[in-house]
Design a protein around this motif. Structure first.
Motif, short mmCIF file in Angstrom:
data_model
loop_
_atom_site.label_atom_id
_atom_site.label_comp_id
_atom_site.label_asym_id
_atom_site.label_seq_id
_atom_site.Cartn_x
_atom_site.Cartn_y
_atom_site.Cartn_z
N LYS A 103 0.84 -1.20 0.00
CA LYS A 103 0.00 0.00 0.00
C LYS A 103 0.87 1.25 0.00
O LYS A 103 0.51 2.27 -0.56
N SER A 104 2.01 1.18 0.71
CA SER A 104 2.86 2.37 0.78
C SER A 104 4.29 2.05 0.38
O SER A 104 4.65 0.89 0.19
N LYS A 105 5.08 3.09 0.25
CA LYS A 105 6.47 2.94 -0.18
C LYS A 105 7.30 2.23 0.90
O LYS A 105 6.81 1.95 2.00
N ILE A 106 8.58 1.98 0.60
CA ILE A 106 9.36 1.14 1.52
C ILE A 106 9.78 1.87 2.80
O ILE A 106 9.83 1.27 3.86
N PHE A 107 10.03 3.21 2.71
CA PHE A 107 10.50 3.90 3.92
C PHE A 107 9.67 5.11 4.32
O PHE A 107 10.10 5.93 5.12
N CYS A 108 8.49 5.29 3.71
CA CYS A 108 7.60 6.39 4.10
C CYS A 108 6.17 5.95 3.85
O CYS A 108 5.94 4.87 3.33
N SER A 109 5.20 6.80 4.20
CA SER A 109 3.81 6.34 4.10
C SER A 109 3.14 6.77 2.80
O SER A 109 1.94 6.62 2.64
N LYS A 161 7.01 -2.83 7.22
CA LYS A 161 7.05 -4.23 7.63
C LYS A 161 6.57 -5.18 6.53
O LYS A 161 7.09 -6.29 6.37
N ARG A 162 5.59 -4.70 5.80
CA ARG A 162 5.00 -5.53 4.75
C ARG A 162 6.04 -5.93 3.68
O ARG A 162 5.96 -7.01 3.10
N VAL A 163 6.99 -5.02 3.45
CA VAL A 163 8.03 -5.30 2.45
C VAL A 163 8.84 -6.52 2.89
O VAL A 163 9.14 -7.41 2.10
N VAL A 164 9.16 -6.56 4.18
CA VAL A 164 9.92 -7.70 4.71
C VAL A 164 9.12 -8.98 4.51
O VAL A 164 9.65 -10.01 4.09
N GLU A 165 7.82 -8.91 4.79
CA GLU A 165 6.99 -10.12 4.67
C GLU A 165 6.90 -10.60 3.23
O GLU A 165 7.00 -11.81 2.97
N ILE A 222 17.10 -5.78 10.34
CA ILE A 222 15.80 -6.46 10.35
C ILE A 222 16.01 -7.80 11.03
O ILE A 222 16.86 -8.58 10.60
N VAL A 223 15.24 -8.08 12.06
CA VAL A 223 15.36 -9.36 12.73
C VAL A 223 14.04 -10.11 12.56
O VAL A 223 12.99 -9.64 12.99
N ILE A 224 14.10 -11.23 11.88
CA ILE A 224 12.90 -12.04 11.70
C ILE A 224 12.97 -13.19 12.69
O ILE A 224 13.75 -14.13 12.51
N ASP A 225 12.18 -13.13 13.74
CA ASP A 225 12.24 -14.23 14.72
C ASP A 225 11.33 -15.38 14.26
O ASP A 225 10.60 -15.26 13.27
N ASP A 226 11.41 -16.49 14.98
CA ASP A 226 10.67 -17.68 14.56
C ASP A 226 9.18 -17.43 14.46
O ASP A 226 8.51 -17.88 13.54
N ALA A 227 8.66 -16.67 15.44
CA ALA A 227 7.21 -16.43 15.46
C ALA A 227 6.77 -15.66 14.22
O ALA A 227 5.76 -15.99 13.59
#
Ligand code: ADP
Ligand code: MG
Ligand code: ZN
Length: 473
Positions: A18-24, A54-58, A278-283
């Motif tokens: 919906k939004s850019k990588i580092f701003c809204s 966050k969505r970019v990471v996902e 960016i830290v992606i934990d198990d959860a």
């Protein structure tokens, strides 16, 4: 001498956020005119800081899962410095040292080959803006600056243009079906690294890179031209091959060297101090996995398992609209194999005849599932089902309302069917006795006899049911 072509790809894919990588700011597809979707951050105003979407990471991790990569728990951003008017900060935020995904693979099948392509890494980065040249003026449009991208880097594992295109089509279908990217024109751009070597050689030749290609047709032309240029250079010493970046000129069908040849050192990469790792934990990773990205290879296996034909499987895998319709129809209660045949034979045939393109709105999956059910339960015949499909596609009517209003149900004159069954059983006492003694095979003959008695005007499944019932008595 015979030469082998060696190709490695770097593919940039615009993410569907919906939004850019580092701003809204909204993505540039929502822009109506130039510089519609901009803010101080994506315009590079002094003092503005990036905030990670966050969505970019996902989505990047989802792409990694689909390409069988390691999803790294820890990844970081770097600044890649260069000056160009479409880059307001004079640096691009990207991932050099610790990308989010590494070491994946994907299998591609062409007419002649099946090959595993190794994925070196997938990293996240921001896009640059766009320059517009008009007469003596150049304008800059920042709508695209900071639009999120992933870059997928393969090892030099392709051996032909055909393999490259097959890979790109597969990526496109995967990303579209999982909502990672719409992959519209220009939203998927490749840098193509090419070299050639004598067949049988295990050393790589000098490579050149053809930058920024998005049309599949031109990609094929560029690869074939560039490979031939390399071969000529080696075979006839037409020129000396050097590692360089080139552009493909559509008008002449040739590639030419770009003047500036930056090396990694020229970019003065360094870790971006404004962004936390960016830290992606198990959860979090489990949550991303739970969204069940469509893994095409798994799909392919599932389709094969239920007995869908190879040609049909290829059709499904290359068209995410078809795949989604099949998915949703199965969700609505239909059997996978049956639904695939309705979609790939009846629906596609119908659309071809009427010259309509298949879209997400062609037919509501629930309605298609209902038609399939009506036929399966012998409420209507298969032929009526096809007609009903036609009307539902054309007028979007409700299948049940329409079949009731138009009296489409099968001649449920059970009297007729029962009489026929009774007659057949009376005339074939021996067979009946054999059946009751456990000789299942004669049942087929009894069905045949009943169908004949009814002059074929009955659904085989109804005959089967009536026969079984009568034989139980
Ligand atoms: P660099 O660090 O110079 O960018 P990479 O190792 O990242 O080099 O490779 C960039 C791309 O070039 C990758 O997609 C890789 O597969 C491809 N590549 C590397 N060597 C060759 C080669 N000899 N021929 C064709 N492609 C190559
Ligand atoms: Mg590189
Ligand atoms: Zn912005």
């Amino acid at each position: 001498m015979k030469y082998e072509i060696v190709i490695g790809l770097e593919t940039h894919v615009e993410l569907n956020t919906k939004s850019k990588i580092f701003c809204s700011c909204g993505g540039h597809s929502s822009a109506k005119e130039a510089n519609d979707c901009v803010c101080p951050a994506c315009c590079g105003m002094p003092g503005m800081l990036p905030v990670m979407n966050k969505r970019v990471v996902e989505l990047a991790a989802t792409a990694g899962l689909m390409l069988n990569c390691n999803i790294n728990k820890y990844s970081t951003f770097d600044k890649k410095n260069y000056y160009y008017p479409d880059l307001p900060c004079a640096y691009q935020i990207t991932q050099l040292n610790h990308p989010i995904c590494t070491n994946g693979h994907i299998t591609i099948k062409t007419k002649d080959t099946e090959r595993e392509i190794r994925i070196k890494q997938i990293h996240m980065e921001e896009d640059a803006g766009k320059l517009v040249h008009e007469g003596n003026f150049s304008y800059v449009d920042f709508n695209r600056t900071s639009v999120p991208l992933i870059e997928i880097v393969t090892q030099p594992d392709f051996r032909s243009a055909d393999e490259v295109l097959t890979y790109l089509r597969k990526l496109k279908s995967m990303f579209q079906s999982s909502g990672i990217s719409e992959c519209e024109t220009g939203a998927m751009r490749c840098d193509i690294n090419i070299s050639v070597r004598p067949e049988g050689s295990s050393e790589y030749g000098v490579r050149t890179e053809v930058k920024n290609m998005s049309s599949f047709e031109l990609i094929e032309k560029a690869i074939n031209y560039e490979a031939q240029r390399h071969i000529d250079a080696i075979e006839y010493e037409t020129e000396e091959l050097i590692q360089e970046t080139r552009r493909f000129d559509e008008a002449t069908g040739k590639t030419f060297a770009m003047r500036n040849k930056e090396t990694e050192a020229d970019y003065r990469y360094f870790p971006d101090p404004n962004l936390m790792p960016i830290v992606i934990d198990d959860a979090w990773l489990e949550k991303i996995k739970a969204n069940k990205p469509i893994i095409l290879d798994e799909r392919e296996n599932l389709y094969r398992e239920v007995g869908i034909g190879e040609k049909e499987i290829a059709m499904l895998l290359s068209n995410h609209v078809l795949m989604k319709l099949l998915d949703d129809t199965v969700q609505a209660g239909a059997d996978l194999k049956t639904a695939s045949s309705w979609i790939l034979t009846d629906l596609i045939g119908l659309l071809k005849r009427k010259n309509i393109a298949l879209t997400a709105d062609t037919i509501a999956p629930a309605k298609l599932a209902r038609i399939i059910e009506l036929v399966a339960k012998s409420v209507i015949t298969r032929a009526t089902g096809k007609k009903l499909l036609d009307v539902v596609v054309e007028k979007d009517v409700d299948p049940d309302e329409y079949r009731i209003a138009n009296k489409l149900d099968m001649q449920q004159d059970s009297g007729l069917l029962e009489n026929a069954v009774r007659k057949v059983l009376q005339e074939n006492e021996t067979m009946v006795a054999e059946y009751k003694a456990g000789k299942e095979k004669v049942f087929q003959a009894l069905i045949g006899a009943t169908m004949k008695e009814l002059k074929g005007k009955a659904e085989p499944s109804a005959v089967v049911e009536a026969l079984r019932k009568a034989l139980l008595r």
